[in-house]
Design a protein around this motif. Structure first.
Motif, PDB file in Angstrom:
ATOM      1  N   ARG A 183       0.634  -1.041   0.085  1.00  0.00           N
ATOM      2  CA  ARG A 183       0.216  -0.186   0.380  1.00  0.00           C
ATOM      3  C   ARG A 183       0.999   0.656   0.193  1.00  0.00           C
ATOM      4  NH1 ARG A 183      -5.588   0.777   2.037  1.00  0.00           N
ATOM      5  NH2 ARG A 183      -5.663   3.600   1.717  1.00  0.00           N
ATOM      6  N   VAL A 184       0.375   1.711  -1.218  1.00  0.00           N
ATOM      7  CA  VAL A 184       1.318   3.160  -0.793  1.00  0.00           C
ATOM      8  C   VAL A 184       1.276   4.767  -0.351  1.00  0.00           C
ATOM      9  CG1 VAL A 184       2.634   4.699  -2.495  1.00  0.00           C
ATOM     10  CG2 VAL A 184       1.932   2.462  -3.631  1.00  0.00           C
ATOM     11  N   GLU A 185       2.850   4.367  -0.088  1.00  0.00           N
ATOM     12  CA  GLU A 185       2.388   5.758   0.958  1.00  0.00           C
ATOM     13  C   GLU A 185       2.947   6.987   0.929  1.00  0.00           C
ATOM     14  OE1 GLU A 185       4.161   4.793   4.714  1.00  0.00           O
ATOM     15  OE2 GLU A 185       2.362   2.691   5.670  1.00  0.00           O
ATOM     16  N   SER A 186       4.137   7.169  -0.226  1.00  0.00           N
ATOM     17  CA  SER A 186       4.306   8.867  -0.666  1.00  0.00           C
ATOM     18  C   SER A 186       5.313   7.819  -1.688  1.00  0.00           C
ATOM     19  CB  SER A 186       4.898   8.791   0.455  1.00  0.00           C
ATOM     20  OG  SER A 186       6.364   8.438   0.717  1.00  0.00           O
ATOM     21  N   LEU A 187       5.842   8.752  -2.915  1.00  0.00           N
ATOM     22  CA  LEU A 187       6.411   8.875  -3.568  1.00  0.00           C
ATOM     23  C   LEU A 187       7.554   9.546  -3.928  1.00  0.00           C
ATOM     24  CD1 LEU A 187       3.645   8.044  -4.946  1.00  0.00           C
ATOM     25  CD2 LEU A 187       4.991   6.522  -7.164  1.00  0.00           C
ATOM     26  N   GLU A 214      -7.592  15.096 -12.318  1.00  0.00           N
ATOM     27  CA  GLU A 214      -7.595  16.471 -11.246  1.00  0.00           C
ATOM     28  C   GLU A 214      -6.794  16.742 -10.608  1.00  0.00           C
ATOM     29  OE1 GLU A 214     -10.220  17.220  -7.315  1.00  0.00           O
ATOM     30  OE2 GLU A 214     -11.527  15.964  -8.308  1.00  0.00           O
ATOM     31  N   ILE A 215      -5.640  15.267 -10.635  1.00  0.00           N
ATOM     32  CA  ILE A 215      -4.586  16.572  -9.967  1.00  0.00           C
ATOM     33  C   ILE A 215      -3.932  16.878 -10.165  1.00  0.00           C
ATOM     34  CG2 ILE A 215      -2.870  15.305  -8.515  1.00  0.00           C
ATOM     35  CD1 ILE A 215      -4.893  13.160  -7.274  1.00  0.00           C
ATOM     36  N   LEU A 216      -4.325  15.876 -11.970  1.00  0.00           N
ATOM     37  CA  LEU A 216      -2.994  16.706 -13.143  1.00  0.00           C
ATOM     38  C   LEU A 216      -2.799  17.867 -13.210  1.00  0.00           C
ATOM     39  CD1 LEU A 216      -2.276  13.459 -15.150  1.00  0.00           C
ATOM     40  CD2 LEU A 216      -0.389  14.468 -13.585  1.00  0.00           C
ATOM     41  N   ARG A 217      -3.934  18.567 -13.264  1.00  0.00           N
ATOM     42  CA  ARG A 217      -4.418  19.656 -13.558  1.00  0.00           C
ATOM     43  C   ARG A 217      -3.996  20.521 -13.047  1.00  0.00           C
ATOM     44  NH1 ARG A 217      -9.630  17.947 -15.592  1.00  0.00           N
ATOM     45  NH2 ARG A 217     -10.088  17.766 -13.677  1.00  0.00           N
ATOM     46  N   GLU A 218      -3.141  20.315 -11.565  1.00  0.00           N
ATOM     47  CA  GLU A 218      -3.159  21.185 -10.195  1.00  0.00           C
ATOM     48  C   GLU A 218      -1.648  21.141 -10.338  1.00  0.00           C
ATOM     49  OE1 GLU A 218      -4.962  23.383  -9.742  1.00  0.00           O
ATOM     50  OE2 GLU A 218      -7.073  22.605 -10.594  1.00  0.00           O
ATOM     51  N   ASP A 231       4.695  12.877  -8.920  1.00  0.00           N
ATOM     52  CA  ASP A 231       4.153  13.913  -7.641  1.00  0.00           C
ATOM     53  C   ASP A 231       2.545  13.941  -8.088  1.00  0.00           C
ATOM     54  OD1 ASP A 231       6.530  14.899  -7.670  1.00  0.00           O
ATOM     55  OD2 ASP A 231       6.677  16.589  -9.393  1.00  0.00           O
ATOM     56  N   ALA A 232       1.898  13.434  -9.379  1.00  0.00           N
ATOM     57  CA  ALA A 232       0.900  13.664  -8.703  1.00  0.00           C
ATOM     58  C   ALA A 232       0.019  12.119  -8.356  1.00  0.00           C
ATOM     59  CB  ALA A 232      -0.533  13.103 -10.493  1.00  0.00           C
ATOM     60  N   LEU A 233       0.446  10.915  -8.878  1.00  0.00           N
ATOM     61  CA  LEU A 233       1.004  10.321  -7.714  1.00  0.00           C
ATOM     62  C   LEU A 233       0.547  10.225  -6.125  1.00  0.00           C
ATOM     63  CD1 LEU A 233       2.192   6.976 -10.080  1.00  0.00           C
ATOM     64  CD2 LEU A 233      -0.088   7.720  -9.414  1.00  0.00           C
ATOM     65  N   ASN A 234       1.781  10.529  -5.663  1.00  0.00           N
ATOM     66  CA  ASN A 234       1.781  10.763  -4.091  1.00  0.00           C
ATOM     67  C   ASN A 234       0.723  12.058  -3.500  1.00  0.00           C
ATOM     68  OD1 ASN A 234       4.163  10.827  -1.899  1.00  0.00           O
ATOM     69  ND2 ASN A 234       4.624  13.270  -2.678  1.00  0.00           N
ATOM     70  N   LEU A 236      -2.371  10.944  -4.839  1.00  0.00           N
ATOM     71  CA  LEU A 236      -2.974  11.033  -5.325  1.00  0.00           C
ATOM     72  C   LEU A 236      -3.316   9.823  -3.586  1.00  0.00           C
ATOM     73  CD1 LEU A 236      -5.759   9.356  -7.385  1.00  0.00           C
ATOM     74  CD2 LEU A 236      -3.968   7.832  -8.133  1.00  0.00           C
ATOM     75  N   CYS A 237      -2.434   8.810  -3.724  1.00  0.00           N
ATOM     76  CA  CYS A 237      -2.163   7.931  -2.407  1.00  0.00           C
ATOM     77  C   CYS A 237      -2.366   7.849  -1.036  1.00  0.00           C
ATOM     78  CB  CYS A 237      -0.405   7.237  -3.156  1.00  0.00           C
ATOM     79  SG  CYS A 237       0.015   8.110  -1.552  1.00  0.00           S
ATOM     80  N   ARG A 238      -2.771  10.032  -1.266  1.00  0.00           N
ATOM     81  CA  ARG A 238      -3.657  10.156   0.311  1.00  0.00           C
ATOM     82  C   ARG A 238      -4.901   9.964   0.006  1.00  0.00           C
ATOM     83  NH1 ARG A 238       2.077  13.435   0.030  1.00  0.00           N
ATOM     84  NH2 ARG A 238       0.523  15.480  -0.976  1.00  0.00           N
ATOM     85  N   LYS A 239      -5.528  10.543  -1.234  1.00  0.00           N
ATOM     86  CA  LYS A 239      -7.039  10.236  -1.344  1.00  0.00           C
ATOM     87  C   LYS A 239      -7.499   9.062  -1.411  1.00  0.00           C
ATOM     88  CE  LYS A 239      -6.536  15.264  -3.829  1.00  0.00           C
ATOM     89  NZ  LYS A 239      -7.041  15.796  -2.880  1.00  0.00           N
ATOM     90  N   GLU A 240      -6.961   8.674  -2.313  1.00  0.00           N
ATOM     91  CA  GLU A 240      -7.190   7.017  -2.546  1.00  0.00           C
ATOM     92  C   GLU A 240      -6.397   5.813  -2.031  1.00  0.00           C
ATOM     93  OE1 GLU A 240     -10.611   8.853  -5.904  1.00  0.00           O
ATOM     94  OE2 GLU A 240      -9.321   6.726  -6.543  1.00  0.00           O
ATOM     95  N   PRO A 241      -6.799   4.497  -2.211  1.00  0.00           N
ATOM     96  CA  PRO A 241      -6.414   3.280  -1.677  1.00  0.00           C
ATOM     97  C   PRO A 241      -4.762   3.622  -3.645  1.00  0.00           C
ATOM     98  CG  PRO A 241      -8.147   3.105  -1.869  1.00  0.00           C
ATOM     99  CD  PRO A 241      -8.207   4.119  -2.053  1.00  0.00           C
ATOM    100  N   LEU A 242      -3.266   3.303  -2.982  1.00  0.00           N
ATOM    101  CA  LEU A 242      -2.506   2.947  -4.038  1.00  0.00           C
ATOM    102  C   LEU A 242      -1.949   2.266  -4.166  1.00  0.00           C
ATOM    103  CD1 LEU A 242      -2.145   3.931  -7.163  1.00  0.00           C
ATOM    104  CD2 LEU A 242      -0.148   5.889  -5.595  1.00  0.00           C
ATOM    105  N   TYR A 243      -1.931   1.187  -5.142  1.00  0.00           N
ATOM    106  CA  TYR A 243      -0.687   0.266  -4.869  1.00  0.00           C
ATOM    107  C   TYR A 243      -0.064  -0.817  -5.495  1.00  0.00           C
ATOM    108  CZ  TYR A 243      -5.273  -1.725  -1.295  1.00  0.00           C
ATOM    109  OH  TYR A 243      -6.238  -1.426  -0.665  1.00  0.00           O
ATOM    110  N   ALA A 244       1.347  -0.939  -5.035  1.00  0.00           N
ATOM    111  CA  ALA A 244       2.699  -0.775  -6.000  1.00  0.00           C
ATOM    112  C   ALA A 244       2.816  -2.922  -5.734  1.00  0.00           C
ATOM    113  CB  ALA A 244       3.760  -1.071  -5.374  1.00  0.00           C
ATOM    114  N   TYR A 245       2.884  -3.195  -7.645  1.00  0.00           N
ATOM    115  CA  TYR A 245       3.026  -5.076  -6.951  1.00  0.00           C
ATOM    116  C   TYR A 245       3.762  -4.924  -8.061  1.00  0.00           C
ATOM    117  CZ  TYR A 245       2.063  -9.134  -9.103  1.00  0.00           C
ATOM    118  OH  TYR A 245       1.829 -10.838  -8.986  1.00  0.00           O
ATOM    119  N   ALA A 246       4.547  -5.811  -7.518  1.00  0.00           N
ATOM    120  CA  ALA A 246       6.430  -6.726  -8.247  1.00  0.00           C
ATOM    121  C   ALA A 246       6.067  -7.561  -9.375  1.00  0.00           C
ATOM    122  CB  ALA A 246       6.914  -6.613  -6.809  1.00  0.00           C
TER     123      ALA A 246
END
Length: 300
Positions: A183-187, A214-218, A231-234, A236-246
């Motif tokens: 579960r991604v916390e930051s990038l 919406e995030i990319l526009r800002e 930067d946008a994913l950083n 996004l992961c605070r607003k919605e679940p973002l997972y990282a998979y190997a």
């Protein structure tokens, strides 16, 4: 929950391959007898993607031509008895529904993804970077789609890289949910080894929520003066679940010279027409290599 659309950013200038890319798209450089971008499109089709948007730029018309019908060429091949080759040419045009939009300015990967807003609509979608050619069964994108179907969240592909190479990638920090899934916390985009929160590098396969537009526009220009998807994913992961998979598979970075040549060699070794002869050539070359003539050296 099934992802049906994918976006392939292909508007870059390909400066690392100049002068070869002065008059042809980097994405059309061949890996033996197939352009690199075709591997990406084939992976999308094999993963169940129905519609694909390629984000192009000026001088990229060859990409559109490659995936378009070529009736004269097909007829020529059929007349010569090259039926199998003609069928292969036609198959490329029928892999899935392909659309195009131009990124009018080179503003970065985040901006290229933002160009797909109207195409995607309000649904989860895939992003596939052409620099990453991945051989896997099931396809790497399909592996991410399975995680999305399980979790309902956005998913990014990651792989472990040596600590000294983290400055070449976006790097994640996160909590391991189970082996191979975080579960991604930051990038962080291209951190120094001392700043990197891990050695888990983001690789060019993503399943993303439409919230990212919406995030990319800002998102303001970041490292390199470009709008960074990381930067946008950083955010996004605070607003919605973002997972990282190997993901499980073999990845080649064909966006740089060494990775491109490594892919060339391994694909050639497995090629049904030239594989055996090429293997024998390499064996002899490694035993007794010498330049073709005195003073021979490829130009830089």
């Amino acid at each position: 929950m099934r992802v049906k659309k994918a976006v392939v950013p292909a508007a870059g200038l390909g400066t690392r391959f100049l002068p070869a890319t002065k008059a042809q798209p980097k994405e059309m450089l061949p890996l033996v007898d197939k352009p690199a971008i075709q591997y990406i499109v084939e992976e999308a089709a094999a993963s169940g993607i129905q519609s694909l948007l390629i984000v192009t730029g000026r001088g990229k018309r060859a990409i559109e031509d490659h995936f378009d019908y070529a009736p004269e060429l097909e007829a020529f091949l059929q007349a010569k008895g090259e039926t199998k080759l003609a069928e292969g040419i036609r198959r490329v045009t029928e892999l899935l529904s392909i659309h195009y939009v131009r990124q009018k300015e080179p503003k970065g990967l985040g901006h290229a993804v933002l160009c797909a807003r109207d195409f995607v609509g309000e649904e989860f979608f895939a992003v596939m970077l052409g620099d990453d050619v991945i051989f896997a069964d099931p396809p790497a994108l399909r592996q991410l789609m399975a995680i999305h179907e399980e979790t309902g969240g956005s998913v990014i592909a990651v792989m472990e890289v040596p600590k000294e190479e983290v400055s070449r990638y976006g790097i994640i920090a996160g909590e391991e949910v189970r082996p191979g899934l975080w579960r991604v916390e930051s990038l962080v985009e291209k951190p120094s080894p001392s700043e990197a929160p891990s050695n888990l590098a983001v690789i060019g396969r993503y399943i993303l929520s439409p919230k990212v537009f919406e995030i990319l526009r800002e998102t303001k220009p970041g490292r390199g003066g470009e709008i960074q998807l990381t930067d946008a994913l950083n955010v996004l992961c605070r607003k919605e679940p973002l997972y990282a998979y190997a993901f499980k598979g073999k990845r080649f970075d064909v966006g740089e010279k060494l990775g491109y040549m490594m892919a060339q060699v391994e694909i050639a070794l497995l090629h049904p027409e030239i594989g055996q002869a090429f293997r024998e050539y390499l064996r002899k070359l490694c035993q007794n290599f010498s330049p073709p003539h005195e003073g021979f050296m490829p130009s830089p």
